[in-house]
Scaffold this active site. Structure first.
Site, PDB file in Angstrom:
ATOM      1  N   GLY A   1       0.821  -1.215   0.000  1.00 20.88           N
ATOM      2  CA  GLY A   1       0.000   0.000   0.000  1.00 20.88           C
ATOM      3  C   GLY A   1       0.849   1.255   0.000  1.00 20.88           C
TER       4      GLY A   1
ATOM      5  N   ILE B   1      -6.790  -4.432  -1.017  1.00 21.13           N
ATOM      6  CA  ILE B   1      -8.181  -4.745  -1.389  1.00 21.13           C
ATOM      7  C   ILE B   1      -9.066  -3.500  -1.350  1.00 21.13           C
ATOM      8  CG2 ILE B   1      -7.999  -7.136  -0.584  1.00 21.13           C
ATOM      9  CD1 ILE B   1      -9.857  -6.255   1.782  1.00 21.13           C
ATOM     10  N   ASP B   2      -8.588  -2.417  -0.700  1.00 27.52           N
ATOM     11  CA  ASP B   2      -9.435  -1.228  -0.516  1.00 27.52           C
ATOM     12  C   ASP B   2      -9.543  -0.351  -1.758  1.00 27.52           C
ATOM     13  OD1 ASP B   2      -9.802  -1.995   2.081  1.00 27.52           O
ATOM     14  OD2 ASP B   2      -8.272  -0.672   2.911  1.00 27.52           O
TER      15      ASP B   2
ATOM     16  N   ARG C   1     -11.279   1.207   5.725  1.00 27.02           N
ATOM     17  CA  ARG C   1     -11.268   2.147   6.852  1.00 27.02           C
ATOM     18  C   ARG C   1     -11.452   3.595   6.393  1.00 27.02           C
ATOM     19  NH1 ARG C   1      -5.930   1.756   9.774  1.00 27.02           N
ATOM     20  NH2 ARG C   1      -5.496   0.983   7.701  1.00 27.02           N
TER      21      ARG C   1
ATOM     22  N   GLY D   1     -15.962 -18.742 -27.925  1.00 22.91           N
ATOM     23  CA  GLY D   1     -15.483 -17.470 -28.457  1.00 22.91           C
ATOM     24  C   GLY D   1     -15.628 -17.341 -29.954  1.00 22.91           C
TER      25      GLY D   1
ATOM     26  N   ARG E   1     -16.261 -12.744 -37.955  1.00 26.30           N
ATOM     27  CA  ARG E   1     -17.002 -12.093 -36.870  1.00 26.30           C
ATOM     28  C   ARG E   1     -16.087 -11.604 -35.751  1.00 26.30           C
ATOM     29  NH1 ARG E   1     -22.496 -14.011 -36.495  1.00 26.30           N
ATOM     30  NH2 ARG E   1     -22.269 -14.262 -34.264  1.00 26.30           N
TER      31      ARG E   1
END
Length: 788
Positions: free
Chosen positions: A127, A174-175, A219, A584, A744
């Site tokens: 972080g 993760i925040d 937090r 696909g 396509r």
């Protein structure tokens, strides 16, 4: 090469990985701070890319603590020791908070441990605190070495040889609380955990008519709470960046009781653990529960998700993101010069970019400062366009204005699903219906595609009719592959009789072809002279005009999960190779990206033609692999990659050539790739892109009602998609030139540039074009719409 030189060269001639060498260089990789799913994928990519370029790579165990302690905490990494870690959550090299590194004495020990091994390149996954520490360490490096030389711990030659420390960061959190990147490693997986819980809770809440208060992590950042609220259609959400206004208690209770009166059997309230009111006082889950029970008497339960959000298997998105970031981090370290500032590798749209580390850290700290000083509007803006866009979209979709407050447009807008089902279609329909109603339009649902439109299966659809649609897979409206060509007369008649003023098509390549047919028929049928827009929704991700399609992420997660299980089976059996066939059509997106996410040895796709020599090379590669400790193989094959080299042919070839060395099994995944609950990415992508499509329709229709205005220009019939970092409305007439109609697929596909990464990480020689990377970008250079 300086940053300026790097940017000049990247525009003048193609820059390839072969021009870079890691010979004689040593890279240290560490994970620090809170763990996040996907960190292992980043570690794997750094180790393998570093070794591929000729550098030595060292694991630094237990974060900065291991760097300070040295000894057995700093170990040279080998290619095989990062095998089978892609699917593992957390971090295999450990993470720890370290007080010692905060002192100069601790950093002196760390410098001594690194310089003795010749490590002058650091890749830090963590972080903002971890990255700030790394930058300080870099600034002090030469002073620390001089001090070590003065103390007699190293000689003067070592000081000269290792005079500079290069630092590159990857944000693992993760925040998603780091400014400058659309997505941090671990966020998408944490959203998967939250949505899994919400989906499970919904069934029990509906059974008992309950209200659930869900507390999620974050937090100081409400990203997880906001996006999960958007993904599950929560009734209310509490965020630290956007506290509720005074009197929110009454307003929330009124909203909950109104929803219950509309026969909604459950209420979901999502609370970020750092939620506050406008006076910076905490709003707790228990306080909310008490409020609901006291004021409304509803049966209310609190669920605190806690560390569940950090755990579990990383999502396909996080694995691909972390692998791309890891490769880019190694390239940044090898290109770094003493003048290059510490950088952080980030995601913008679908592009990996390098940003100045301290600018990003400063901006992240500015958000917290704005919140502390109660400048909440500024805090939301500093979080970035993606966060602000999510918040505005949530507000529009969650709360319906009273009918008398909505200005009527007197326009009728119809929504249709076309093509094969794709997870996230229903979220897109819900979003379009609610935004359309909020804009004052009458919304109509067309059932069963163009067949249904021709047969008059058109009904008005209201705000409450689409409640709870976000988390449902498939297509509730019903979808068919039929093109409008043979029904043009009937379709024009139905659109005229129902007075349809605009059409939103949600679907795959058939929807695109249908749009082209409707555009061509405008000169014959006046009913088609209305604004029309298509939102791409197909697992194949083969629609021209967009880098992403709704449904592709869910399919990719299905493929990745299945491959994980198959690899586990192969590991138990030993000396076994699995051939997996993916969907696909002719588009190799699922096979290629699934291969990258699952750690495949090869992926055969139509876009990159292969012959018997390539198959032979793959067999030899797997034969060599079986001599190592990794005695299993995984090969993906797109269903239409070759007419003659079929899944059966490749299976038989591998079985014959591998006789005595490995045995072979095949697995055709089939229609399971179209099913299942939509992933958080697909729910939010569908929600946001449909909202944008409806805003475009409203802008086109503004002031046109009753004027008899005909929309015949090319820009009134478009495909809406994300390209690189921008949200673009591309006229179908323009896209025709960019389309390979026979197969396509679009003629240009961005993900093919990631193909060499998959090959390099599987130990193949590959030519990797680095022309798009290498420039250090300003933090504020944002596109129109980030990937969710």
């Amino acid at each position: 090469m300086s940053d300026q030189d790097s940017s000049t060269s990247s525009t003048s001639f193609p820059k390839y990985l072969e021009h870079l060498s890691g010979d004689g260089k040593a890279i240290g990789v560490l994970t620090s701070g809170g763990d996040a799913q996907g960190m292992n994928a980043a570690v794997r990519a750094v180790v393998r890319m570093g070794i591929y370029t000729g550098a030595k790579v060292y694991f630094i165990y237990e974060g900065y603590q291991g760097m300070v302690d040295g000894g057995s905490n700093i170990v040279e990494a080998k290619w095989e020791c990062v095998s089978s870690i892609l699917q593992v959550g957390g971090t295999i090299i450990g993470s720890a908070r370290c007080q010692a590194f905060r002192s100069r004495e601790g950093r002196l020990k760390a410098a001594c441990n690194l310089v003795r091994l010749g490590i002058t390149n650091l890749c830090v996954i963590g972080g903002d605190g971890s990255l700030t520490g790394a930058n300080l360490f870099r600034k002090e490096w030469s002073g620390l070495l001089e001090e070590l030389a003065k103390n007699g711990e190293i000689d003067s030659d070592t000081v000269k040889k290792h005079a500079y420390l290069n630092v590159v960061g990857m944000v693992g959190s993760i925040d998603n609380d780091f400014c400058g990147t659309d997505m941090t490693i671990g966020t998408d997986s944490a959203l998967h955990r939250i949505i899994e819980v919400v989906d499970a809770i919904m069934t029990t809440a509906q059974s008992h008519q309950r209200t659930f208060v869900l507390e999620v992590m974050g937090r100081h950042c409400g990203y997880l709470a906001l996006v999960s609220a958007l993904a599950c259609g929560a009734d209310w959400v509490f965020l630290p960046e956007s506290p509720p206004e005074e009197g929110w208690e009454e307003e929330m209770c009124l909203k909950l009781s109104e929803n219950r009166a509309r026969k909604k059997r459950l209420n979901i309230i999502i609370v970020s653990e750092g939620a506050i009111d406008t006076q910076n006082k905490p709003i707790t889950s228990e306080k909310i529960k008490e409020l609901v029970v006291t004021n409304l008497g509803f049966d209310t339960r609190v669920t605190i998700l806690g560390h569940v959000q950090r755990g579990g298997t990383p999502s396909a998105f996080d694995r691909i993101l972390a692998s791309r970031m890891g490769v880019e981090a190694v390239l940044a370290l090898l290109e770094a010069t003493p003048e290059t500032p510490a950088c952080v590798v980030s995601l913008r749209g679908n592009q990996a970019v390098r940003l100045p580390l301290m600018e990003c850290v400063q901006m992240t700290q500015d958000v917290q400062k704005a919140m502390d000083e109660r400048r909440f509007d500024e805090a939301v803006k500093l979080r970035g366009r993606s966060f602000e866009g999510n918040l505005n979209t949530y507000k529009r979709l969650a709360i319906k204005e009273p009918d008398d407050k909505i200005p009527k447009s007197n326009c009728n807008v119809a929504i249709i699903n076309v093509g094969a089902p794709a997870a996230g279609m229903n979220a897109a329909v819900r979003s379009a219906v609610r935004v359309g109603i909020a804009e004052g339009h009458k919304m109509f649902a067309i059932y069963d595609g163009f067949d249904g439109l021709a047969n008059g299966q058109i009904k008005e659809i209201g705000w409450g009719d689409v409640g709870g649609w976000t988390g449902q897979g498939g297509s509730i409206l019903g979808t068919k592959r039929t093109l409008p060509g043979k029904y043009l007369e009937k379709i024009a008649e139905q659109m005229h009789s129902k007075n349809i003023n605009a059409l939103l098509i949600i679907g795959g390549f058939e929807a695109y072809l249908g749009l082209l047919e409707l555009a061509a028929a405008r000169n014959k049928h006046e009913a088609f002279c209305v604004p029309m827009v298509m939102v791409p929704a197909t697992v194949s991700n083969n629609v021209p005009g967009s880098d992403f399609s709704i449904g592709a992420d869910t399919a990719l997660n299905t493929i990745t999960d299945t491959c994980d299980r198959i690899k586990q089976s192969a590991s138990g059996t030993k000396r076994r190779v699995f051939i997996i066939e993916t969907m696909g059509g002719y588009c190799g997106y699922l096979a290629n990206m699934g291969g990258l996410a699952a750690g495949a040895d090869a992926a055969y796709i139509f876009e990159e033609q292969f012959d018997i020599r390539d198959l032979q090379s793959n067999v030899m590669h797997l034969t060599e692999k079986m001599k190592t400790s990794i005695q299993r193989g995984l090969v993906l094959r797109n269903e239409n990659c070759s007419v003659n080299y079929t899944t059966d042919f490749i299976y038989q070839l591998y079985s014959e050539e591998g006789k005595g060395v490995f045995d072979c099994r095949k697995n055709v995944l089939g229609h399971m790739q179209q099913g299942g609950a939509p992933s958080p990415f697909d729910r939010n992508f569908g929600t946001k892109i449909s909202a944008k499509a409806m805003e475009w329709i409203s802008a086109k229709l503004k002031g046109s009602h009753g004027t008899g205005k005909k929309f015949v220009s090319d820009d009134s019939i478009c495909v809406l998609g994300i390209q690189k970092r921008d949200l673009l409305f591309k006229p179908v007439a323009e896209l025709r030139k960019a389309t390979d109609f026979e197969h396509r697929i679009p003629k240009q596909q961005w993900w093919l540039k990631l193909r060499p990464i998959m090959k390099i990480l599987a130990k193949y020689e590959a030519s990797y074009d680095m022309s798009d990377v290498g420039k250090l970008e300003p933090v504020h250079n944002h596109g129109e719409l980030s990937a969710i």
